[in-house]
Design an enzyme around this catalytic site. Structure first.
Site, PDB file in Angstrom:
ATOM      1  N   PHE A 149       9.904  23.251  -5.889  1.00 44.14           N
ATOM      2  CA  PHE A 149      10.014  22.435  -7.098  1.00 44.14           C
ATOM      3  C   PHE A 149      11.447  22.562  -7.642  1.00 44.14           C
ATOM      4  O   PHE A 149      12.028  23.651  -7.610  1.00 44.14           O
ATOM      5  CB  PHE A 149       8.992  22.950  -8.113  1.00 44.14           C
ATOM      6  N   ASP A 221       5.376  31.370  -6.738  1.00 42.22           N
ATOM      7  CA  ASP A 221       5.172  30.446  -7.841  1.00 42.22           C
ATOM      8  C   ASP A 221       3.748  29.892  -7.698  1.00 42.22           C
ATOM      9  O   ASP A 221       3.437  29.209  -6.713  1.00 42.22           O
ATOM     10  CB  ASP A 221       6.208  29.319  -7.792  1.00 42.22           C
ATOM     11  N   TYR A 246      -0.359  24.897 -17.919  1.00 39.84           N
ATOM     12  CA  TYR A 246      -0.789  23.574 -18.401  1.00 39.84           C
ATOM     13  C   TYR A 246      -1.327  22.679 -17.286  1.00 39.84           C
ATOM     14  O   TYR A 246      -1.685  21.547 -17.522  1.00 39.84           O
ATOM     15  CB  TYR A 246       0.350  22.862 -19.151  1.00 39.84           C
ATOM     16  N   LYS A 247      -1.367  23.173 -16.038  1.00 37.81           N
ATOM     17  CA  LYS A 247      -1.908  22.360 -14.945  1.00 37.81           C
ATOM     18  C   LYS A 247      -3.414  22.669 -14.816  1.00 37.81           C
ATOM     19  O   LYS A 247      -4.178  22.299 -15.687  1.00 37.81           O
ATOM     20  CB  LYS A 247      -1.103  22.615 -13.666  1.00 37.81           C
ATOM     21  N   ARG A 395      -0.141  11.063  -6.210  1.00 42.58           N
ATOM     22  CA  ARG A 395      -0.807  12.377  -6.204  1.00 42.58           C
ATOM     23  C   ARG A 395      -2.090  12.300  -7.020  1.00 42.58           C
ATOM     24  O   ARG A 395      -2.086  11.864  -8.171  1.00 42.58           O
ATOM     25  CB  ARG A 395       0.083  13.451  -6.841  1.00 42.58           C
TER      26      ARG A 395
HETATM   27  C1  LIG Z   1       5.045  22.584 -12.841  1.00 41.86           C
HETATM   28  C2  LIG Z   1       5.982  23.459 -12.127  1.00 41.86           C
HETATM   29  C3  LIG Z   1       7.052  24.089 -12.789  1.00 41.86           C
HETATM   30  C4  LIG Z   1       7.323  23.791 -14.236  1.00 41.86           C
HETATM   31  O1  LIG Z   1       8.304  24.555 -14.851  1.00 41.86           O
HETATM   32  P1  LIG Z   1       8.460  24.462 -16.435  1.00 41.86           P
HETATM   33  O2  LIG Z   1       9.443  25.472 -16.811  1.00 41.86           O
HETATM   34  O3  LIG Z   1       7.089  24.668 -17.012  1.00 41.86           O
HETATM   35  O4  LIG Z   1       8.916  23.064 -16.760  1.00 41.86           O
HETATM   36  C5  LIG Z   1       7.846  24.963 -12.062  1.00 41.86           C
HETATM   37  N1  LIG Z   1       7.608  25.193 -10.752  1.00 41.86           N
HETATM   38  C6  LIG Z   1       6.590  24.602 -10.081  1.00 41.86           C
HETATM   39  C7  LIG Z   1       6.346  24.915  -8.639  1.00 41.86           C
HETATM   40  C8  LIG Z   1       5.755  23.713 -10.749  1.00 41.86           C
HETATM   41  O5  LIG Z   1       4.759  23.119 -10.093  1.00 41.86           O
END
Ligand SMILES: *Cc1c(COP(=O)(O)O)cnc(C)c1O
Length: 421
Positions: A149, A221, A246-247, A395
């Protein structure tokens, strides 16, 4: 060529050859699977707008029914009436990052005292990757995912720049071979548990073992895994992990992230963000920093208390839910959705990118199509909410606490109507 024609079930073949009644067998199967779902009762723990098929819980989980009243209590009573006394005693705000960290830890396979909640995933990633690298001084290579990500990639590059490390990007399936080759130079192995684009589940236990065999530490992660499957952090002897809430954990927009540090590292780990909440004696107001014992040293500063309390209420949606049941229900949903795609979308330019093998699947199905962005918007107009990843991926995230097989079928049928109509 029908891009999604690899489905082998004979029902799929029959479905594609019919027209008006083509979805009947699938509709019956959806109803049957929903009746047999041991988690059917947890849908009532969420407030989902009537008629909406919500398949974007891998970006923002739906609202748990317990949250509005918990937030109202936090604002009016705890803050409004009890004021500053809520930090300690009955309010328990000071302990909230640790208390909620333990509740999250239970969903990650972490024994109490190893997870703390607070700050954003990005902040936690930076703080953790730096701390992990400092545990392996002298090892100059940081191994990570070329498809990670973006925020993970950017922050890893930034941390590596500060520490003078060399970032090597190797896809997860090839990482064990890379470790076998030059693992003696690798300090940190940093990967996502699930690829955010394709929904492919990586081999956390296997890669963690390979990293340890080379003498490296792991940082996982968990954003796309936590709340969707058993993760077994302690069982796999993971070193560090971070994730958002939040997911699949449905903590709400901007809800606090968490960080896991295995207990065996608590004595040695030094985070770069030495905020006063992580101090051994925060209220002594000392001139210099001494880290607290245990996971409390991973605290930074004042946590977002209202968001933490909303998250704590949200996590009650998992009360009494077994992680094996959750995983089985999730795989049933994603597997059935793939089957619906095979049956209904063949010949319309779609291709399923997510592995069909259950053991290699997270809890989302990615389907690619050249017009994915436009189709995502048109699905939303018909109350089917999914999301897109540019340029061509749709998705569909399935949260087994509230999604149904009927949702899966409705999404595939709506998509078919859009392209066939
Ligand atoms: C959703 C997500 C993030 C989000 O990072 P934020 O700091 O909450 O914006 C980071 N890494 C991965 C792999 C994600 O899926």
């Amino acid at each position: 060529m029908d891009a999604v024609s690899t489905g082998t079930a004979s029902a799929s073949v029959a479905d594609t050859s019919a027209t008006a009644t083509d979805a009947m067998p699938l509709a019956q199967r959806a109803a049957q699977l929903d009746r047999a779902n041991p988690l059917a009762h947890t849908r009532d723990r969420f407030l989902i707008p009537e008629g909406t098929v919500y398949l974007d819980g891998n970006s923002l989980g739906a609202l748990p029914a317990a949250v509005p009243r918990a937030l109202d209590d936090a604002v009016r009573r705890q803050w409004g009436t009890n004021l500053i006394s809520s930090w300690f005693g009955e309010g328990g705000w000071w302990e909230a990052p640790l208390r909620i960290g333990d509740r999250i830890g239970a969903l990650l396979g972490a024994a109490p005292g190893q997870v703390v909640a607070g700050d954003s995933t990005s902040v936690q990633l930076f703080n953790t990757v730096m701390a992990a690298a400092r545990l392996r001084p002298g090892r100059r290579v940081l191994l990570t995912d070329p498809g990670h990500f973006p925020t993970d990639a950017y922050l890893t590059d930034s941390a590596a720049g500060l520490l003078g490390l060399d970032v090597r990007k190797v896809p997860a399936p090839q990482a064990p071979a890379a470790l076998a080759e030059y693992g003696d130079q690798v300090g940190v192995v940093s990967y996502p548990i699930v690829d955010y684009r394709t929904g492919e589940l990586w081999d956390l236990p296997g890669l963690t073992r390979a990293a340890h065999a080379a003498g490296a530490v792991t940082l996982w992660d968990l954003c796309h895994g936590a709340g969707a499957m058993p993760i077994g952090l302690d069982a796999s002897e993971v070193d560090f992990a971070v994730g958002c809430t939040y997911k699949y954990l449905s903590g709400g927009p901007g809800s606090p992230a968490y960080t896991y540090v295995a207990a065996r590292h608590h004595g040695a780990v030094r985070h770069p963000m030495t905020g006063w909440h992580g101090h051994a004696d925060p209220f002594a107001m000392q001139d210099s920093y001494t880290p607290a014992e245990g996971i409390a040293r991973a605290r930074i500063g004042c946590p977002p208390v209202l968001s933490l309390l909303a998250l704590e209420a949200a996590l009650t949606a998992f009360d009494g839910v077994g992680l094996a049941d959750l995983r089985a229900a999730s795989l049933s949903l994603t597997g059935f959705f793939i089957e619906c795609c095979d049956a209904l979308l063949a010949g319309h330019g779609f291709e399923v990118d997510t592995p069909r093998e259950p053991a290699r699947r997270g809890s989302q199905v990615a389907v690619h199509h050249p017009e994915a962005p436009a189709l995502t918007a048109r699905l939303a107009e018909r109350a089917v909410v999914c999301d897109k990843r540019e340029p061509d991926i749709l998705r569909f995230g399935f949260n087994a606490l509230y999604n149904t097989h009927a949702d899966a079928l409705a999404a595939a049928r709506t998509l078919r109507d859009l392209v066939a109509g």
